[in-house]
Design an enzyme around this catalytic site. Structure first.
Site, mmCIF file in Angstrom:
data_model
loop_
_atom_site.group_PDB
_atom_site.id
_atom_site.type_symbol
_atom_site.label_atom_id
_atom_site.label_comp_id
_atom_site.label_asym_id
_atom_site.label_seq_id
_atom_site.Cartn_x
_atom_site.Cartn_y
_atom_site.Cartn_z
ATOM 1 N N HIS A 120 -10.027 -5.418 15.656
ATOM 2 C CA HIS A 120 -9.913 -4.389 16.886
ATOM 3 C C HIS A 120 -8.201 -4.682 16.951
ATOM 4 O O HIS A 120 -7.879 -3.562 17.975
ATOM 5 C CB HIS A 120 -10.583 -4.716 18.204
ATOM 6 C CG HIS A 120 -12.153 -4.215 17.854
ATOM 7 N ND1 HIS A 120 -12.593 -3.068 18.493
ATOM 8 C CD2 HIS A 120 -12.873 -4.862 17.119
ATOM 9 C CE1 HIS A 120 -13.957 -2.866 17.918
ATOM 10 N NE2 HIS A 120 -14.052 -4.090 17.389
ATOM 11 N N ASP A 128 -0.494 -2.746 19.911
ATOM 12 C CA ASP A 128 -1.840 -2.497 20.142
ATOM 13 C C ASP A 128 -2.633 -2.027 19.067
ATOM 14 O O ASP A 128 -2.125 -1.131 18.154
ATOM 15 C CB ASP A 128 -1.812 -1.150 21.521
ATOM 16 C CG ASP A 128 -2.802 -1.741 22.485
ATOM 17 O OD1 ASP A 128 -4.118 -2.479 22.035
ATOM 18 O OD2 ASP A 128 -2.879 -1.250 23.567
HETATM 19 P P1 ADP Z 1 -7.947 -3.411 25.033
HETATM 20 O O1 ADP Z 1 -8.999 -3.640 24.132
HETATM 21 O O2 ADP Z 1 -6.669 -4.226 24.508
HETATM 22 O O3 ADP Z 1 -8.309 -3.885 26.735
HETATM 23 P P2 ADP Z 1 -8.016 -0.588 25.226
HETATM 24 O O4 ADP Z 1 -6.939 0.613 25.832
HETATM 25 O O5 ADP Z 1 -8.196 -0.178 23.904
HETATM 26 O O6 ADP Z 1 -7.245 -2.075 25.319
HETATM 27 O O7 ADP Z 1 -9.313 -0.676 25.847
HETATM 28 C C1 ADP Z 1 -9.373 -0.915 27.097
HETATM 29 C C2 ADP Z 1 -10.817 -0.136 27.755
HETATM 30 O O8 ADP Z 1 -11.230 -1.091 29.012
HETATM 31 C C3 ADP Z 1 -10.707 1.261 28.087
HETATM 32 O O9 ADP Z 1 -11.910 1.609 27.700
HETATM 33 C C4 ADP Z 1 -10.409 1.412 29.700
HETATM 34 O O10 ADP Z 1 -11.025 2.264 30.253
HETATM 35 C C5 ADP Z 1 -11.182 0.047 30.055
HETATM 36 N N1 ADP Z 1 -10.483 -0.591 31.184
HETATM 37 C C6 ADP Z 1 -9.299 -0.950 31.300
HETATM 38 N N2 ADP Z 1 -8.892 -1.125 32.711
HETATM 39 C C7 ADP Z 1 -9.870 -1.136 33.328
HETATM 40 C C8 ADP Z 1 -10.065 -1.164 34.616
HETATM 41 N N3 ADP Z 1 -9.267 -1.559 35.554
HETATM 42 N N4 ADP Z 1 -11.521 -1.178 34.955
HETATM 43 C C9 ADP Z 1 -12.364 -0.606 34.324
HETATM 44 N N5 ADP Z 1 -12.166 -0.624 32.869
HETATM 45 C C10 ADP Z 1 -10.920 -0.713 32.552
HETATM 46 O O1 F6P Z 2 -9.902 -5.072 21.955
HETATM 47 C C1 F6P Z 2 -9.034 -6.426 21.931
HETATM 48 C C2 F6P Z 2 -10.033 -7.296 22.895
HETATM 49 O O2 F6P Z 2 -9.221 -8.852 22.430
HETATM 50 C C3 F6P Z 2 -11.410 -7.662 22.538
HETATM 51 O O3 F6P Z 2 -11.817 -8.383 21.334
HETATM 52 C C4 F6P Z 2 -11.996 -8.054 23.725
HETATM 53 O O4 F6P Z 2 -13.287 -8.117 23.988
HETATM 54 C C5 F6P Z 2 -10.839 -7.474 24.834
HETATM 55 O O5 F6P Z 2 -9.836 -7.054 24.019
HETATM 56 C C6 F6P Z 2 -10.847 -7.872 26.161
HETATM 57 O O6 F6P Z 2 -10.474 -9.567 26.038
HETATM 58 P P1 F6P Z 2 -11.344 -10.545 26.495
HETATM 59 O O7 F6P Z 2 -12.691 -10.561 25.768
HETATM 60 O O8 F6P Z 2 -10.537 -11.738 25.964
HETATM 61 O O9 F6P Z 2 -11.615 -10.644 28.111
#
Ligand code: ADP
Ligand code: F6P
Length: 457
Positions: free
Chosen positions: A158, A354
């Site tokens: 991912h 990202d």
């Molecule tokens: P990562 O996997 O690195 O966290 P992404 O942007 O791909 O980044 O995914 C983040 C996911 O987590 C999104 O679906 C988003 O809606 C959710 N998310 C991010 N911040 C919050 C938050 N404050 N509360 C709930 N969900 C969140």
């Molecule tokens: O999408 C990338 C990622 O590292 C996932 O593998 C992971 O579940 C998410 O971000 C949030 O991080 P963590 O599981 O360390 O809270």
């Protein structure tokens, strides 16, 4: 195809309605709405001392059976905090200087992968297809093969994957790449990541480059759009709308992670207020950044740095009736966030790197087609090649962020609609469901790869 078995470190708690912030669980939960029976195996989120192997805790909710195991505090520290998030995470996000390697952590990482393999093997049935997710579990496929599992095993990463010139700085680069030979199919987020992994295999003289393919991940835009319309009528959005008094709102939503470029982004916003003073006292920037991996030193340092930067900017620019930045470090339910996205005139999403960035896709899916907002997006996000009609910026360039924000805040409705229609089309063309289907179809037709039971060391 037999039963699907998903394996990831993080597994959503089926008892909690709000999903944890993180793209992996959000995308998989969206993808699993198909209703086919599935087993999801991973860490329970708990730390406790135990002797021998813990028995998986198994619970079925709808079509998904969740099987989870705890970790000891020492395993959690070595495998999750140190090796996964203190070594692999920075290196794979091109931050070699933040990598802090200890061989003992690599040994813990292998130990936990073997623990996962034994726990999972006890639940596998002939004909199962195993789909392993993310950097916590690179060697797991090989460990399952060593225990005799002969079914299909796919792997999806991912996060980004750096080129060989960086990857080779990882002391166990060779055993990690060698262990990946056990997979029948390896998916990455972008063509660039896939090319980088092929390059690593070639540099190590390993075969398998033909089993590496990009599968860009998506969301469920129809469901998210419906959530946004519902939330837009809700009391939280009403409160937010009242509080900005019809003035423009910029939104950012990210885990509190150094890869998200939050410090650089705040400096870009500060540059907007300096160079385009007409926005002072009008625009509000709302940043939602739930604390993530708070036990890892770099994340603690970042939090302190951001507190200071925001305090300084607000102190310098605020008026008695206007605050330039609103900053929340607690999670907001995703269903409420959807309404905030719909209300916001601009989304500011500028990671330094990202894997994909689902928030960018969620912002597009949440818009009102008659009054869409504008997206300012880092060209270093995995989503950028698909979302090329966004205002793409270099996240290291404060002036570029300021110019893009000014352009977004002053863009006319016709141009916003034109860009949004193209972006929406992209977001609808690759969804969480189609991503999972495409990967599993390709895995089903991949050449079986059950040779080699080589211990990873
Ligand atoms: P990562 O996997 O690195 O966290 P992404 O942007 O791909 O980044 O995914 C983040 C996911 O987590 C999104 O679906 C988003 O809606 C959710 N998310 C991010 N911040 C919050 C938050 N404050 N509360 C709930 N969900 C969140
Ligand atoms: O999408 C990338 C990622 O590292 C996932 O593998 C992971 O579940 C998410 O971000 C949030 O991080 P963590 O599981 O360390 O809270």
């Amino acid at each position: 195809m037999g039963r699907l078995v998903i394996v990831s470190n993080r597994v959503p708690d089926p008892h909690e309605l709000a999903q944890p912030a993180g793209g992996l669980t959000v995308a998989l939960a969206d993808a699993l709405r198909s209703g086919d029976p599935c087993l999801w195996f991973g860490w329970s989120g708990r730390q406790m001392e135990f002797e021998g192997d813990p028995t998986p805790n198994v619970e079925t909710h709808g079509s998904v059976t969740y099987a989870t195991i705890p970790l000891t505090p020492a395993q959690h520290r070595g495998y999750y905090q140190n090796f996964s998030n203190g070594i692999l995470w920075p290196l794979f996000h091109y931050r070699l200087g933040l990598m802090s390697y200890e061989r003992a952590d690599w040994i813990r990482y292998l130990e936990v992968n073997r623990l996962f393999a034994r726990g999972l093997a006890s639940l596998l049935e002939p004909g199962d297809t195993v789909w392993i997710h993310d950097y916590h579990l690179f060697p797991l496929g090989q460990e399952l093969r060593n225990l005799g599992f002969q079914g299909r095993i796919g792997f999806f990463l991912h996060i980004p994957l750096p080129p060989w010139s960086l990857f080779r700085a990882l002391p166990p680069a060779e055993p990690i790449l060698r262990s990946m030979q056990a997979y029948d199919l390896i998916g990455l987020q972008t063509e660039e990541d896939a090319n980088n992994l092929r390059g690593c295999f070639e540099a190590e003289g390993l075969s398998g480059a033909d089993r590496v393919r990009p599968f860009p991940i998506g969301i469920d835009p129809t469901q998210f759009g419906a959530d946004a319309r519902l939330a837009f009528a809700g009391k939280e959005v009403q409160r937010l709308r009242d509080s900005v008094h019809d003035e423009p709102l910029i939104i950012g939503v990210d885990r509190l992670d150094y890869s998200k470029g939050l410090q650089e982004r705040f400096l870009g916003y500060e540059r907007l207020l300096t160079r385009y003073p007409e926005h002072r006292r009008h625009v509000t920037y709302l940043q939602v950044a739930p604390v993530s991996r708070g036990e890892v030193e770099e994340y603690r340092l970042l939090r302190r740095q951001l507190d200071e930067t925001i305090g300084r900017i607000n102190g310098a620019f605020a008026e008695f009736d206007w605050t330039p930045i609103r900053y929340l470090t607690r999670p907001v339910p995703r269903s409420v966030l959807a309404g905030f996205y719909r209300l916001a005139d601009v989304a500011l999403i500028t990671p330094l790197r990202d894997g994909m960035n689902l928030v960018a896709k969620e912002y597009i899916a949440a818009q009102d087609p008659e009054h869409p907002g504008a997206l300012v997006l880092s060209h270093l996000a995995g989503a950028a090649p698909e979302l090329s009609e966004a205002l793409l910026v270099n996240p290291h360039d404060a002036d570029a962020i300021a110019d893009a924000l000014h352009e977004a805040l002053t863009m006319n409705l016709e141009e916003r609609k034109r860009r949004w229609a193209l972006l929406d089309n992209e977001v609808r063309s690759t969804t969480a469901g189609s991503w999972a289907r495409d990967f599993l179809t390709a895995l089903d037709s991949a050449d079986a790869n059950v040779d080699g039971q080589t211990p990873v060391s």
